[in-house]
Write an enzyme that holds these catalytic residues in place. Structure first.
Site, PDB file in Angstrom:
ATOM      1  NE  ARG A   1      -3.469   7.301  -4.590  1.00 54.80           N
ATOM      2  CZ  ARG A   1      -3.515   6.430  -3.574  1.00 54.80           C
ATOM      3  NH1 ARG A   1      -3.534   5.141  -3.813  1.00 54.80           N
ATOM      4  NH2 ARG A   1      -3.536   6.860  -2.333  1.00 54.80           N
TER       5      ARG A   1
ATOM      6  CD  GLU B   1      -4.515   9.350   8.714  1.00 58.08           C
ATOM      7  OE1 GLU B   1      -4.431  10.068   7.726  1.00 58.08           O
ATOM      8  OE2 GLU B   1      -5.108   8.241   8.713  1.00 58.08           O
TER       9      GLU B   1
ATOM     10  CE  LYS C   1      -1.457   8.216   1.108  1.00 61.95           C
ATOM     11  NZ  LYS C   1      -2.037   8.155   2.461  1.00 61.95           N
TER      12      LYS C   1
ATOM     13  CG  HIS D   1      -8.608  11.932   9.449  1.00 57.22           C
ATOM     14  ND1 HIS D   1      -8.234  11.402   8.236  1.00 57.22           N
ATOM     15  CD2 HIS D   1      -9.727  11.261   9.805  1.00 57.22           C
ATOM     16  CE1 HIS D   1      -9.092  10.480   7.873  1.00 57.22           C
ATOM     17  NE2 HIS D   1     -10.020  10.376   8.795  1.00 57.22           N
TER      18      HIS D   1
ATOM     19  CB  SER E   1      -0.904   0.038   1.232  1.00 57.73           C
ATOM     20  OG  SER E   1      -1.687  -1.105   1.310  1.00 57.73           O
TER      21      SER E   1
ATOM     22  NE  ARG F   1     -10.293   3.568  11.340  1.00 50.26           N
ATOM     23  CZ  ARG F   1     -10.154   2.709  10.319  1.00 50.26           C
ATOM     24  NH1 ARG F   1     -10.677   1.515  10.384  1.00 50.26           N
ATOM     25  NH2 ARG F   1      -9.479   3.075   9.248  1.00 50.26           N
TER      26      ARG F   1
END
Lengths: 214, 214, 214, 214
Positions: free
Chosen positions: B67, B150, B64, B131, B60, B88
């Site tokens: 991208r 994050e 990223k 966030h 991933s 989270r």
């Protein structure tokens, strides 16, 4: 509902109650973890979001016995209090609830004593959940005891609602103002709508994926 | 957003990335547990329902970087990918979200680099969440590294919605049929309504309890 | 030793091996925790100091099959490799080892297939440990599979010695210099002496306490 | 030894003691896990075998204050009782003990207040262990408190011996019969011999491996 269990004659002190019901919770938790792993392996999907479990405090047990007119003896606890050991299974969709219940029902050594489907027929308060009363064998060093465990299965949204209702019942000791009760019933309807819309969306996606040949 | 961190010059292999970001997750989890315990002690109430954390897979991360037009180097990972380590936090009410964010902000050794409030301004998809991009000091044997983490904070209802949206994005690679997207937006609105009604009810109860002098 | 198990015909992929043997480890760990809690309740003493468990890597399994001249098929793994799932129980005294072994033996649903007592008859290397090969029923959603688990029971001192021996075997691939091997045998003798002196002291204290009427 | 800590003026109830010292234990445990992971990454070797931690019971704290002639106040607990929070680190070799102590010493936010090396100079009873008294910052929502934690570092063999000694002290309240005490001292000597032989063997193997160019 009175259930005759061998356990009555084998559990004699509060320490033994704690020991045996804790053992039952450990067994059930392990069993559910294994079923969840298997489901993940077969369907690439975890039906169980998370699990909480608890032993009822001796105070709550004694209160419950008193409310039903029983003396506070260990024998009566084991005989009449069905939720000394409680497991709560939280999942995403209502359809998962019935899938998990079916998996539990198929376990050859777990016996389902009673089922209450408060999803098909919610309580007047708006409470929704699927309750199973089961017995699970606990293997001690010198004997095997069948121990009662109450399993509650609900969606995350139902669980969110139930936490707030529990708090309200606790604060107002069951006598919440009428408009609070009405608002709770209304919120319960919103929970059902949300759960139902989300589940339809989930099923539609599965159908669309299947069409694409996945 | 480009952030200059000492970490860039100190982390050289994928094993070190894993080591250091895992250490950051452990630190943050411990910190949140302590804050939750303290809150429980002071207010008899747990603002945090539960916590999940994960390290982004190398696949991933590489995707990223590609991208965004960056080469796949360890330096670029640490510099440009802000969610290598993700936490989270799930809570009951929207008001809890801001309370938890404030507690994190007040920690003297945690630095808040950026905040995105997708609750006040949801994404067009209907996505809602709070966030925070923070750095947390990780104490290694011979040096201290500030590591980016994050943090996403959301209610249980927002989290339920976000799981389904994630599944849909994954299946349709971002190109879900229009009616599916619309239905998702509609469900997001229902989540907001439910969260708002439940929070008002919760506040009303607190006010009623306060009147009774509790 | 060849053991015929239903499992052979029911486990078809490496993923299933991992799933089923992991489930067996979880079951055994839960069972041992319950027995330890019970023992603590009855005797105010934990016979189990701690437990480690592991699944053998696919590489090690394939190596072992090759060494014994078998083809690398899932069927052969399940049939011929007895330690795919391994549990190590560490306790304080040699007498605890036999107590724990007896508790496992008495579990009505666990079958003991084989026992090797390397404490009464240590290996020439000096290795001491009590090995049990058992099967434990794993309840899957649609069937119950009896799964083999190798249980090793040892004292902390034996475990300390065995870790060093393992490291030496790994480094020298079984061909350690003669003086290293001799030193290991000598250390094993010291382990036995220490274990025996400590156990006698422990028993003397129990006897003295009993005299005082405790 | 009297140590002046800000904590004295900031901790006012037993609940706060429990909260703050538990937080300190969580912080230290996380820190040690991270250091152990780093060590494993750099040296392919875990210096820490396992970790135990505990909060001293209020009864033991009160007893200790009384023994030293202090009143049972929260202020005195925090000021004079250095082992309210205790962490025990168990490792394989004596050399690991000094390695772990060094890693702790190098942590920039942990302050070492006192060290007692009962390995170089064992207690007359035969007790061997490396003790560090440190303070670790605990980040609460509105302030940071430096909290004392006693860290004991020992080998598995020393730990085995110490458990038996503790049991004996507990049973005989410090007045064990002379021959029991002598036997303990003798066992402690055996522990040292075993630890020393095993460590030499371990070092020899490392040297032999290095020669082979590994």
């Amino acid at each position: 509902m009175e259930i005759l269990l061998d356990a009555e004659n084998q559990i004699e002190t509060w320490q033994e109650v704690t020991l045996v019901y804790n053992a039952a919770l450990k067994q059930i938790n392990t069993r559910l973890e294994i079923l969840n792993d298997e489901f993940q392996h077969v369907h690439q999907y975890n039906p169980i979001e998370h699990i909480k479990s608890r032993i009822k405090t001796s105070e709550s047990i004694v209160k419950k016995l008193k409310r039903h007119g029983y003396e506070s003896t260990i024998e009566n606890m084991v005989k009449y209090v069905n939720d000394i050991a409680g497991v709560r299974i939280i999942c995403s969709f209502t359809s998962d609830i019935y899938r998990i219940a079916e998996m539990i029902r198929l376990q050859s050594d777990i016996h389902v004593i009673a089922v209450k489907d408060y999803i098909r027929v919610p309580k007047p308060s708006g409470y929704k959940s699927y309750h199973m009363l089961v017995t699970v064998p606990v293997f001690l060093s010198d004997r095997t005891v069948d121990v009662k465990v109450e399993i509650q299965i609900r969606t995350v949204a139902m669980d969110f609602w139930a936490s707030l209702e529990h708090k309200i019942n606790y604060k107002f000791e069951g006598n919440a103002p009428a408009h609070v009760k009405e608002e709770l019933v209304e919120c319960s309807r919103m929970v059902s709508d949300l759960d139902s819309r989300m589940q339809h969306l989930n099923e539609e996606i599965k159908a669309l994926s299947a069409e694409k040949g996945e």
